[in-house]
Write a protein that holds these residues in place. Structure first.
Motif, PDB file in Angstrom:
ATOM      1  N   LEU A 107      34.841 -31.200  -6.481  1.00  0.00           N
ATOM      2  CA  LEU A 107      34.758 -29.798  -6.865  1.00  0.00           C
ATOM      3  C   LEU A 107      34.480 -28.928  -5.652  1.00  0.00           C
ATOM      4  CD1 LEU A 107      32.779 -30.125 -10.221  1.00  0.00           C
ATOM      5  CD2 LEU A 107      35.247 -30.137  -9.840  1.00  0.00           C
ATOM      6  N   HIS A 108      33.682 -29.433  -4.721  1.00  0.00           N
ATOM      7  CA  HIS A 108      33.456 -28.703  -3.475  1.00  0.00           C
ATOM      8  C   HIS A 108      34.762 -28.529  -2.711  1.00  0.00           C
ATOM      9  CE1 HIS A 108      28.912 -29.937  -3.189  1.00  0.00           C
ATOM     10  NE2 HIS A 108      29.101 -28.880  -3.948  1.00  0.00           N
ATOM     11  N   VAL A 109      35.583 -29.567  -2.678  1.00  0.00           N
ATOM     12  CA  VAL A 109      36.847 -29.493  -1.945  1.00  0.00           C
ATOM     13  C   VAL A 109      37.773 -28.455  -2.563  1.00  0.00           C
ATOM     14  CG1 VAL A 109      38.966 -30.771  -1.438  1.00  0.00           C
ATOM     15  CG2 VAL A 109      36.752 -31.787  -0.931  1.00  0.00           C
ATOM     16  N   LEU A 110      37.806 -28.370  -3.903  1.00  0.00           N
ATOM     17  CA  LEU A 110      38.614 -27.332  -4.539  1.00  0.00           C
ATOM     18  C   LEU A 110      38.255 -25.959  -3.987  1.00  0.00           C
ATOM     19  CD1 LEU A 110      38.596 -28.430  -8.302  1.00  0.00           C
ATOM     20  CD2 LEU A 110      40.525 -28.511  -6.731  1.00  0.00           C
ATOM     21  N   ASP A 111      36.963 -25.709  -3.824  1.00  0.00           N
ATOM     22  CA  ASP A 111      36.514 -24.407  -3.327  1.00  0.00           C
ATOM     23  C   ASP A 111      36.811 -24.220  -1.847  1.00  0.00           C
ATOM     24  OD1 ASP A 111      35.617 -23.426  -5.726  1.00  0.00           O
ATOM     25  OD2 ASP A 111      33.593 -24.192  -5.485  1.00  0.00           O
ATOM     26  N   GLU A 112      36.566 -25.260  -1.052  1.00  0.00           N
ATOM     27  CA  GLU A 112      36.747 -25.073   0.394  1.00  0.00           C
ATOM     28  C   GLU A 112      38.217 -24.995   0.784  1.00  0.00           C
ATOM     29  OE1 GLU A 112      36.375 -29.558   2.309  1.00  0.00           O
ATOM     30  OE2 GLU A 112      34.550 -28.452   1.843  1.00  0.00           O
ATOM     31  N   LEU A 113      39.122 -25.487  -0.085  1.00  0.00           N
ATOM     32  CA  LEU A 113      40.547 -25.395   0.208  1.00  0.00           C
ATOM     33  C   LEU A 113      41.148 -24.043  -0.169  1.00  0.00           C
ATOM     34  CD1 LEU A 113      42.027 -28.866  -0.827  1.00  0.00           C
ATOM     35  CD2 LEU A 113      41.569 -28.007   1.481  1.00  0.00           C
ATOM     36  N   ARG A 114      40.449 -23.250  -0.965  1.00  0.00           N
ATOM     37  CA  ARG A 114      41.033 -21.982  -1.423  1.00  0.00           C
ATOM     38  C   ARG A 114      41.426 -21.064  -0.248  1.00  0.00           C
ATOM     39  NH1 ARG A 114      40.188 -22.298  -7.011  1.00  0.00           N
ATOM     40  NH2 ARG A 114      38.300 -23.454  -7.565  1.00  0.00           N
ATOM     41  N   PRO A 115      40.583 -20.880   0.762  1.00  0.00           N
ATOM     42  CA  PRO A 115      41.008 -20.039   1.891  1.00  0.00           C
ATOM     43  C   PRO A 115      42.199 -20.623   2.652  1.00  0.00           C
ATOM     44  CG  PRO A 115      38.623 -20.310   1.880  1.00  0.00           C
ATOM     45  CD  PRO A 115      39.167 -21.281   0.902  1.00  0.00           C
ATOM     46  N   VAL A 116      42.277 -21.960   2.741  1.00  0.00           N
ATOM     47  CA  VAL A 116      43.399 -22.596   3.414  1.00  0.00           C
ATOM     48  C   VAL A 116      44.680 -22.345   2.634  1.00  0.00           C
ATOM     49  CG1 VAL A 116      44.354 -24.791   4.232  1.00  0.00           C
ATOM     50  CG2 VAL A 116      41.897 -24.355   4.407  1.00  0.00           C
ATOM     51  N   GLU A 117      44.612 -22.499   1.300  1.00  0.00           N
ATOM     52  CA  GLU A 117      45.781 -22.226   0.454  1.00  0.00           C
ATOM     53  C   GLU A 117      46.259 -20.785   0.621  1.00  0.00           C
ATOM     54  OE1 GLU A 117      45.955 -23.944  -3.651  1.00  0.00           O
ATOM     55  OE2 GLU A 117      43.827 -24.334  -3.288  1.00  0.00           O
TER      56      GLU A 117
END
Length: 617
Positions: A52-62
């Motif tokens: 779930l942390h990764v979902l959040d940290e990838l949002r700016p990359v996406e």
């Protein structure tokens, strides 16, 4: 396997195969039609806070690379419930997954890409070759920098073909509540609900509604507790809210709807940080003149003194697992629910990733300790009534999120992934007994007592419902052990594992060799076993890049390779002092914390996989 610049050799990306697709408008995607864009595969499971942390940290990359990057979630379940397609649909909506998701319950794509931990990230270039492979959380910065370089290279080659994302947003059904997580009653019959899906705390006139007020400014709040009246009057707020994705504790004053930050700065805690930063606080409760906090993101319990604002680590080492004993050396696993016993002597807790019910008390000989009533480890779970303890035939839970103390001294457990409410009676026999009060509930996540009934938060049904305390249900039950599928190899095999950590990280040798290749049949040196852990976590499989990890899957027969690494300068979790008000263990009576044994799971913290916590929060 990586080269000296953090990229893997050119290997053609396997086809994406599974049961079906979500967030694509019903269309199945293929590897071929994704050519011309970078594809980042996120192997995740929705129980796991690291994922779930990764979902959040990838949002700016996406967002930054939207023109040339497609993120594809590959859902690879650990728990039986997570393989339910309806449960996955709900999870994708609950956690705001805004990219295509492949449903991979049989781990076909997981195996094809040699994933070994939750979460695992695999980057595929526009020509269809795998160029990078990461385990755990904390890699968004590295992926961002790598894309910056590779985009230039592929533009020069003419292989990059920017286009639209295949993502299609699913419809959302409106309602008063959306994935409520917990609820507490007010003295006059009103109810405060942590309404995670709406990013609000909601005030209801009664459990069935209607809505009276909404308090905003949160990010997926999961827990709420009321302060004693005299404390509330002194500090100027009535309730404390665990603002999970906001990584903070907030005070809520009901008189004028004021929300105040009490702890946390909105950024996720990383190795080396102090208590000024939090990591996915999931639940809160008042006990022993403090607010106790289930810090699910780093597998610890913290405390907050509302009068002084002091925040302290109370229990846990940040190691994920099931280890009883003194609070300073105990291991927890994504603690998600807290409750105080009727006599105030015990703090009950639901450790969701070990599917366990545990409690904290002050032992006359040892001082403050944690003990386990139900549950054995990270990869054993099920649905079975019976005695507590760790013996064969003992009671089993499946990812419980809530616990409620009952007036008679027993405890109600929201057995979330079994869709049930269970009752544990610690006075029934030497190890207590677990029975079932109700089944057929939609991911019950919390409950409170209202007269002779329980008001239960049914999270995926978006409602509060009532279960009579005197009810009883008989179930057939089941037991399950998550294991990594077997990898067949030849009778004679030379295994070479060249591994260079990505830039800014280094190999973690603290618990032995960083790369291991156990072979089925090797019995000369069986792994050490830690107390109360039938299937302990392999410390050698725990990645800690940036101080965050994930979960490795429990290993099965066959030959497997596990790696761990961490960011330079990161340090492991320290041993906290006993929390205020609980005193210290008596001299000479401290138990040693056991070392993790056997295969594990992985987020940069990470969990090794089926068959290398579960979890953004």
């Amino acid at each position: 396997m990586t080269t000296d610049h953090g990229l893997v050799p050119r290997v053609r990306a396997p086809e994406l195969r599974g049961r079906g697709w979500l967030n694509t408008g019903g269309r199945a995607l293929t590897a071929a039609e994704l050519r011309g864009r970078f594809v980042l595969l996120d192997f995740w499971t929705f129980c796991c806070v690291n994922c779930l942390h990764v979902l959040d940290e990838l949002r700016p990359v996406e967002e930054r690379h939207a023109e040339h990057l497609t993120v594809v979630g590959v859902h690879s379940p650990k728990f039986v419930h997570e393989a339910d397609p309806d449960a996955l649909v709900a999870a994708v909506e609950r956690y705001g997954v805004h990219h295509p998701v492949l449903d991979d319950p049989e781990l076909r794509t997981w195996q094809a890409y040699t994933a070994r931990a939750w979460p695992t990230l695999v980057l595929v270039d526009p020509e269809g070759y795998v160029v990078a492979h990461y385990a755990g959380e904390g890699h968004a910065h590295a992926i961002d920098r790598l894309l910056d370089r590779l985009v230039v290279e592929h533009r020069e080659r003419g292989t990059l073909q920017p286009g639209d994302s295949p993502y299609v947003a699913p419809p959302v059904t409106p309602g008063d509540l959306r994935f409520p997580a917990s609820a507490v009653p007010l003295p006059d019959g009103r109810v405060l609900v942590a309404d995670a899906g709406h990013d609000e705390v909601v005030e209801l006139a009664a459990p069935e509604g209607p809505v009276l007020r909404r308090f905003g400014g949160f990010r997926e709040p999961n827990g709420v507790c009321l302060l004693p009246a005299e404390v509330a009057a002194a500090v100027g707020y009535d309730a404390v809210v665990a603002d999970t994705v906001g990584h903070r504790l907030a005070g809520l004053r009901l008189a004028d709807s004021t929300v105040t930050t009490l702890a946390g700065d909105g950024e996720q805690w990383m190795q080396g940080d102090g208590t000024e930063r939090l990591s996915s606080p999931w639940d809160v409760v008042w006990w022993r003149d403090r607010v106790w906090v289930a810090m699910a993101g780093i597998h610890q319990l913290w405390t907050l003194d509302p009068r002084t604002g002091a925040v302290e680590v109370a229990a846990g080492t940040t190691n994920e697992g099931l280890l009883d004993g003194p609070l300073s050396t105990a291991w927890f696993a994504q603690t998600s629910g807290l409750a105080v016993s009727a006599d105030g002597a015990r703090l009950w807790l639901a450790d969701s990733e070990t599917s366990s019910l545990r409690w904290i008390e002050v032992d006359e000989q040892e001082g403050p300790v944690v003990r386990t009533a139900v549950g054995t480890g990270l990869f054993d779970f099920g649905f079975r009534d019976g005695p507590g303890g760790a013996d064969d035939g003992a009671a089993l839970l499946q990812h419980p999120l809530g616990v409620t103390a009952l007036p008679d001294g027993s405890v109600a457990v929201c057995d979330t992934y079994n869709g049930a409410v269970r009752r544990f009676d610690p006075a029934a026999g030497p190890t207590g007994e677990l029975t079932t009060l109700a089944t057929g509930l939609a991911e019950p996540s919390a409950a409170y007592v209202a007269g002779d009934a329980l008001v239960v938060v049914e999270s995926t049904a978006h409602r509060l419902s009532t279960v009579p305390l005197g009810s009883a249900v008989t179930t057939e039950g089941f037991a399950h052990r998550t294991q990594r599928p077997v990898t067949e190899v030849a009778a004679r095999l030379r295994l070479v594992v060249p591994f260079v950590p990505p830039p800014g990280q280094k190999v973690d040798e603290r618990f032995g060799p960083a790369t291991q290749a156990p072979r089925h049949g090797d019995a000369a040196r069986p792994p050490p076993r830690r107390r109360r852990a039938r299937d302990p976590v392999d410390a050698g499989a725990r990645a800690r890049p940036g101080g965050r990890g994930g979960r490795a899957a429990r290993g099965g027969p066959g030959r497997v390779v596990r790696r761990r690494h961490r960011r330079r300068g990161a340090r492991g979790g320290g041993v906290p002092p006993p929390p205020a008000g609980l005193g210290r263990p008596r001299a000479g009576r401290r138990r040693r914390a056991g070392r993790a044994a056997a295969p594990a799971r992985g987020r940069g913290l990470r969990r090794q996989a089926p068959g290398a916590r579960p979890g953004r929060r």
